[in-house]
Design an enzyme around this catalytic site. Structure first.
Site, mmCIF file in Angstrom:
data_model
loop_
_atom_site.group_PDB
_atom_site.id
_atom_site.type_symbol
_atom_site.label_atom_id
_atom_site.label_comp_id
_atom_site.label_asym_id
_atom_site.label_seq_id
_atom_site.Cartn_x
_atom_site.Cartn_y
_atom_site.Cartn_z
ATOM 1 N N GLY A 1 44.156 33.890 35.087
ATOM 2 C CA GLY A 1 43.910 31.839 35.557
ATOM 3 C C GLY A 1 44.632 32.162 36.430
ATOM 4 O O GLY A 1 44.265 32.213 38.004
ATOM 5 N N ASP A 2 45.686 32.721 36.753
ATOM 6 C CA ASP A 2 46.852 32.839 37.976
ATOM 7 C C ASP A 2 46.227 33.817 38.941
ATOM 8 O O ASP A 2 46.364 33.369 40.407
ATOM 9 C CB ASP A 2 48.293 33.151 37.143
ATOM 10 C CG ASP A 2 48.912 33.271 36.738
ATOM 11 O OD1 ASP A 2 48.582 31.474 35.783
ATOM 12 O OD2 ASP A 2 48.930 33.279 35.524
ATOM 13 N N GLY B 1 35.521 32.036 32.279
ATOM 14 C CA GLY B 1 35.497 33.443 31.935
ATOM 15 C C GLY B 1 34.524 34.697 32.175
ATOM 16 O O GLY B 1 34.324 34.948 33.856
ATOM 17 N N ASP C 1 50.723 41.108 34.560
ATOM 18 C CA ASP C 1 50.225 39.647 34.639
ATOM 19 C C ASP C 1 50.180 39.579 36.142
ATOM 20 O O ASP C 1 49.060 39.423 36.333
ATOM 21 C CB ASP C 1 51.090 38.513 34.133
ATOM 22 C CG ASP C 1 51.760 38.789 32.456
ATOM 23 O OD1 ASP C 1 50.863 39.188 31.686
ATOM 24 O OD2 ASP C 1 52.282 37.457 32.462
ATOM 25 N N GLU D 1 31.548 33.890 32.116
ATOM 26 C CA GLU D 1 30.608 33.061 32.845
ATOM 27 C C GLU D 1 30.665 32.773 33.954
ATOM 28 O O GLU D 1 29.514 32.191 34.337
ATOM 29 C CB GLU D 1 30.136 32.368 31.800
ATOM 30 C CG GLU D 1 29.727 32.662 30.563
ATOM 31 C CD GLU D 1 29.715 31.380 29.669
ATOM 32 O OE1 GLU D 1 28.962 30.577 29.447
ATOM 33 O OE2 GLU D 1 29.716 31.206 27.813
ATOM 34 N N GLY D 2 31.627 32.848 34.712
ATOM 35 C CA GLY D 2 31.523 32.518 35.695
ATOM 36 C C GLY D 2 32.310 30.946 36.169
ATOM 37 O O GLY D 2 33.439 30.927 34.817
#
Length: 315
Positions: free
Chosen positions: A257-258, A227, A294, A229-230
């Site tokens: 994530g997709d 996320g 999405d 934080e990379g």
């Protein structure tokens, strides 16, 4: 030929038009969602050729899904209409800005009837990369057989496999999930888990140790997404953090994530280094959470360059 072929379930989503508990919502927007089809659309918008394999009900919802993907330039020649089973449904609930719950109605859905007989060698052979997620093998034993058949054919044809873990513990028992997903992980070339999913699969809290564990079990490229934080990349050149991109306001985190997978695979297909591809994945993930939906807000190549620049990366 296709840049990517992918397999999975897409559902019709009912999105509330207001914020609050779903029991108080009176109106909803009908949309479409599915991890693999989200990735397919993201890649198609970036100029890649993509084919999606699935089953949908021979109903209005199934026709809506196929027509939507076809309109996004995703090949749907491997989609089968099932007259005996319905298209899966999903309802979203927005409790506050950026925080959503989802409710699934997918038991005995058409896509859960996917089997190894739906996977054709000639179709796999056309791909540069086979992209899979951990959702499809969780839907049923026949779906599991379909995924392992696709893996078998891809390995025989020399097609690299990309695997986004997408570990859904609500869909199956954890012990079975860990066993099946570990088996798939060992066969893939590109492994793309989130940090939380990686902990569930490996039992390891340290990002670096987790990446080493996965790398030692087969994948040649491991990217752990964390996320804001990379992402942590581990390949033949060692491990390193790839910084995230700044997002002023998170509008919708579902599908991030997709979007990352689409960006990462786009980079690989374009001949980028693993580090450049991971940075591109971070970029698309950041873009995704800054817009609603999405896949609806996923960008074209031109739009991506207009919204974010290298200077937006957090260093």
């Amino acid at each position: 030929m296709f840049d990517i072929v992918t397999i999975g379930e897409s559902m019709v989503v009912f999105n509330p038009t207001e914020i609050g508990p779903m029991r108080h919502c009176q109106t909803f927007r009908m949309q479409m969602a599915g991890a693999e089809s989200n990735v397919a659309i993201g890649l198609a918008r970036l100029g890649h050729s993509v084919s999606w394999c699935s089953r949908v009900g021979d109903d209005e919802f199934g026709k809506y899904i196929v027509n939507t993907l076809r309109a996004e330039n995703v090949d749907v020649s491997m989609v089968r209409f099932d007259s005996d089973n319905r298209t899966g449904l999903m309802f979203k609930e927005e409790r506050k800005k950026g925080l959503s719950n989802v409710y699934y109605y997918r038991n005995e859905s058409a896509a859960s009837k996917l089997s190894e007989f739906d996977i054709q060698r000639a179709w796999i052979r056309k791909a540069r990369i086979l992209h899979l997620t951990g959702i499809t093998p969780a839907l049923s034993e026949s779906c599991r057989s379909a995924i392992f058949q696709a893996i078998k054919l891809a390995k025989e044809e020399g097609i690299p496999i990309s695997f986004d873990l997408n570990m859904r513990t609500k869909l199956w028992e954890k012990d079975i999930a860990v066993s099946v997903l570990t088996s798939i992980m060992k066969e893939c070339h590109y492994f793309l888990p989130s940090y939380q999913e990686g902990v569930l699969l490996s039992g390891i809290d340290s990002v670096k140790e987790m990446a080493e564990y996965f790398y030692q079990h087969g994948p040649r490229v491991v990217v752990i997404k964390k996320g804001a934080e990379g992402s942590y990349l581990l390949d033949q050149d060692g491990g390193r953090w790839i910084p995230p991109f700044r997002v002023e306001q998170v509008m919708d985190s579902i599908g991030a994530g997709d979007a990352f997978a689409a960006g990462f695979l786009s980079g690989i297909l374009n001949g980028s280094t693993n580090e450049e591809a991971t940075r591109r994945g971070n970029l698309l993930g950041a873009y995704s959470v800054s817009v609603k939906g999405d896949w609806e807000g996923l960008p074209s190549e031109k739009e991506l360059s207009q919204i974010f620049t290298v200077e937006d990366a957090i260093r």
